[in-house]
Design an enzyme around this catalytic site. Sequence first.
Site, PDB file in Angstrom:
ATOM      1  N   CYS A 220      -1.442 -10.444  -7.495  1.00 18.91           N
ATOM      2  CA  CYS A 220      -1.866 -11.657  -6.497  1.00 18.91           C
ATOM      3  C   CYS A 220      -2.118 -11.217  -5.069  1.00 18.91           C
ATOM      4  CB  CYS A 220      -1.171 -12.790  -6.709  1.00 18.91           C
ATOM      5  SG  CYS A 220      -1.464 -14.291  -5.815  1.00 18.91           S
TER       6      CYS A 220
ATOM      7  N   CYS B  62       0.403   3.252   3.478  1.00 18.18           N
ATOM      8  CA  CYS B  62       0.672   2.855   4.779  1.00 18.18           C
ATOM      9  C   CYS B  62       1.832   1.891   4.671  1.00 18.18           C
ATOM     10  CB  CYS B  62      -0.443   2.324   5.355  1.00 18.18           C
ATOM     11  SG  CYS B  62      -1.086   0.738   5.133  1.00 18.18           S
TER      12      CYS B  62
ATOM     13  N   CYS C   6       0.662  -1.059   0.119  1.00 16.85           N
ATOM     14  CA  CYS C   6       0.041  -0.095   0.073  1.00 16.85           C
ATOM     15  C   CYS C   6       0.798   1.320  -0.233  1.00 16.85           C
ATOM     16  CB  CYS C   6      -0.950   0.093   1.197  1.00 16.85           C
ATOM     17  SG  CYS C   6      -1.916   1.525   1.431  1.00 16.85           S
TER      18      CYS C   6
END
Length: 131
Positions: A119, A99, A96
């Site tokens: 995936c 974060c 991400c």
Amino acid sequence: MSFPFQLTDAEWRARLSPDQYAVMRQHGTERPGSCGLLREKRAGTFHCAGCDAPLFAGGTKFESGTGWPSFDAPIEGALEATRDTSHGMVRVEVHCANCGSHMGHVFPDGPPPTGLRYCINGVALRFEPAA
């Protein structure tokens, strides 16, 4: 690395389930076929379970047969990639961008138009159905 959304390790442990923490903060992998989001087909958005940033539009999800939710493209700017040489392999890890939580890996064996297969560990995602 520095990310816009940051928590202490204690805050991450309080925020995430033990399975989420193992995957998202310790770069683990959930068992294939173990996540209910694997079969999610409704219109909506998949968010980071750690910081709630939107990562994938529902229309980019496809059935790869691998046992993990698979997508052909993230929302622009939602993920960052790093080289992963763990387990005696060279892969591309995705995390991400907000974060830094580990999401999974991207492979060059997906469907058109991108040819990519993101995936993703389902435990790292939260699904929000379209209104």
